[in-house]
Design a protein around this motif. Structure first.
Motif, PDB file in Angstrom:
ATOM      1  N   TYR A  32       0.658  -1.292   0.062  1.00 49.02           N
ATOM      2  CA  TYR A  32      -0.131   0.141   0.100  1.00 49.02           C
ATOM      3  C   TYR A  32       0.959   1.466   0.205  1.00 49.02           C
ATOM      4  O   TYR A  32       2.029   1.434   0.654  1.00 49.02           O
TER       5      TYR A  32
ATOM      6  N   TYR B 157       0.457   5.379   0.992  1.00 48.96           N
ATOM      7  CA  TYR B 157      -0.392   6.360   1.443  1.00 48.96           C
ATOM      8  C   TYR B 157       0.500   7.726   1.542  1.00 48.96           C
ATOM      9  O   TYR B 157       1.710   7.845   1.349  1.00 48.96           O
TER      10      TYR B 157
ATOM     11  N   LEU C 214      -3.570   9.531   7.336  1.00 46.81           N
ATOM     12  CA  LEU C 214      -3.010   8.947   6.158  1.00 46.81           C
ATOM     13  C   LEU C 214      -4.133   8.746   4.798  1.00 46.81           C
ATOM     14  O   LEU C 214      -5.380   8.382   5.160  1.00 46.81           O
TER      15      LEU C 214
ATOM     16  N   PHE D  89      -5.213   7.317   1.388  1.00 43.17           N
ATOM     17  CA  PHE D  89      -4.787   6.012   0.776  1.00 43.17           C
ATOM     18  C   PHE D  89      -4.507   6.369  -0.668  1.00 43.17           C
ATOM     19  O   PHE D  89      -5.324   7.190  -1.248  1.00 43.17           O
TER      20      PHE D  89
ATOM     21  N   TYR E 225      -3.105   0.400  -4.049  1.00 45.56           N
ATOM     22  CA  TYR E 225      -3.028  -0.920  -3.355  1.00 45.56           C
ATOM     23  C   TYR E 225      -2.773  -2.017  -4.292  1.00 45.56           C
ATOM     24  O   TYR E 225      -3.206  -2.200  -5.409  1.00 45.56           O
TER      25      TYR E 225
ATOM     26  N   SER F  61      -7.737   3.799  -6.884  1.00 48.15           N
ATOM     27  CA  SER F  61      -8.640   4.662  -6.632  1.00 48.15           C
ATOM     28  C   SER F  61      -8.398   5.965  -5.739  1.00 48.15           C
ATOM     29  O   SER F  61      -9.096   6.881  -5.725  1.00 48.15           O
TER      30      SER F  61
ATOM     31  N   PHE G  64      -3.607   6.656  15.620  1.00 48.85           N
ATOM     32  CA  PHE G  64      -4.735   6.745  14.489  1.00 48.85           C
ATOM     33  C   PHE G  64      -5.314   5.415  14.925  1.00 48.85           C
ATOM     34  O   PHE G  64      -5.145   4.248  15.163  1.00 48.85           O
TER      35      PHE G  64
ATOM     36  N   LYS H  93      -7.619  -3.257   2.604  1.00 50.91           N
ATOM     37  CA  LYS H  93      -7.626  -1.706   2.900  1.00 50.91           C
ATOM     38  C   LYS H  93      -8.095  -1.093   3.841  1.00 50.91           C
ATOM     39  O   LYS H  93      -9.114  -1.504   4.427  1.00 50.91           O
ATOM     40  N   LEU H  94      -7.445  -0.005   4.427  1.00 45.21           N
ATOM     41  CA  LEU H  94      -7.844   0.497   5.617  1.00 45.21           C
ATOM     42  C   LEU H  94      -8.162   1.731   5.649  1.00 45.21           C
ATOM     43  O   LEU H  94      -7.371   2.507   4.658  1.00 45.21           O
TER      44      LEU H  94
ATOM     45  N   PHE I 206      -8.270   5.329   7.652  1.00 46.09           N
ATOM     46  CA  PHE I 206      -7.518   5.978   8.928  1.00 46.09           C
ATOM     47  C   PHE I 206      -8.108   7.185   9.232  1.00 46.09           C
ATOM     48  O   PHE I 206      -8.816   8.033   8.479  1.00 46.09           O
ATOM     49  N   GLY I 207      -8.429   7.565  10.627  1.00 48.35           N
ATOM     50  CA  GLY I 207      -8.865   8.566  11.206  1.00 48.35           C
ATOM     51  C   GLY I 207      -7.836   9.712  11.069  1.00 48.35           C
ATOM     52  O   GLY I 207      -6.790   9.306  10.750  1.00 48.35           O
ATOM     53  N   GLN I 208      -8.078  10.943  11.508  1.00 51.05           N
ATOM     54  CA  GLN I 208      -7.301  11.996  11.602  1.00 51.05           C
ATOM     55  C   GLN I 208      -6.157  12.028  12.571  1.00 51.05           C
ATOM     56  O   GLN I 208      -5.012  12.585  12.490  1.00 51.05           O
TER      57      GLN I 208
END
Lengths: 115, 114
Positions: A33, A35, A43, A45, A48, A58, B89, B101-102, B104-106
């Motif tokens: 991945y 980021y 982070l 995205f 991937y 995307s 996070f 796929k993750l 993430f929060g701020q």
């Protein structure tokens, strides 16, 4: 064992130039991945890769961004005609996906500064 | 749309106290959650994870609690130490896509006062 490595650690480039960022994932990890992390932000995205499947692009913000992964291992993120808003830390992560684990192991990042 | 967010951007605690960092998520289909710690100048480091079939999981000095009813996740750190100072996070997998796929929060900045 060795973790995820990224190079360079820092890159300063002039606006309009192209840059290549490299990621060496953990050996045997099938998922990779990319980021982007702007100062003080979370982070974002970008892209991937999973095995031989078509990459999920995307998250790429524009067509100036592209990435490839050769031989299922090393990945290169390329930014063409860099802009100042591209300045950020670019993080790479890899995951084994073994046993349904989604834990991602991160590299130290490449800090990109576009002047 | 999907979002993962944190209630407070900065948390300041006294050394030795317990810390609680909160996270809200909006995708009820997410079945995996993870907490990362990021120290200055470094990449995020895994702390603990939890699947949606659990409501609590404990690690070394850390506990993650998951409340699916209100879509809330929290990280509890016991006896907070100066080395715990970092940005934390939370992240969720992207629905049930099984892509890994993750989202993430701020992030929440934890400051530990000596």
């Amino acid at each position: 064992g060795a973790g995820v490595s990224q190079s360079p650690s820092n890159k300063v480039t002039e606006k309009g130039k192209d840059v290549e960022l490299r990621c060496d994932p953990i050996s045997g990890h099938t998922a990779l991945y990319w980021y982007r992390q702007s100062l003080g932000q979370g982070l974002e995205f970008l892209i991937y890769f999973q095995g031989n499947s078509a990459p999920d692009k995307s998250g790429l913000p524009s067509d100036r961004f592209s990435a490839e992964r050769t031989g299922g291992s090393v990945s290169t993120l390329t930014i063409q005609r860099t802009q100042q808003e591209d300045s950020a830390v670019y993080l790479c992560a890899s995951s084994s996906m073994a046993g349904g684990s989604y834990e991602q192991y991160f590299g130290p990042g490449t800090r990109l500064t576009v002047t | 749309g999907e979002s993962v967010g944190l209630h407070l951007p900065t948390l300041s605690v006294q050394e030795g106290d317990n810390s609680i960092i909160n996270c809200a998520y909006s995708n009820s289909a997410s079945d995996y959650f993870i907490w990362y710690k990021q120290e200055s100048g470094k990449g995020p480091q895994f702390i603990i994870d939890i699947r949606s079939n659990m409501d609590k999981r404990q690690g070394q000095r850390v506990t993650v609690l998951l409340n699916k009813t209100v879509k809330h996740l929290s990280l509890q750190i016991a006896a907070t130490q100066p080395g715990d100072s970092a940005v934390y996070f939370c992240a969720e997998n992207e629905g049930s896509s099984n892509t890994g796929k993750l989202i993430f929060g701020q992030g929440t900045t934890l400051q530990v006062k000596p």
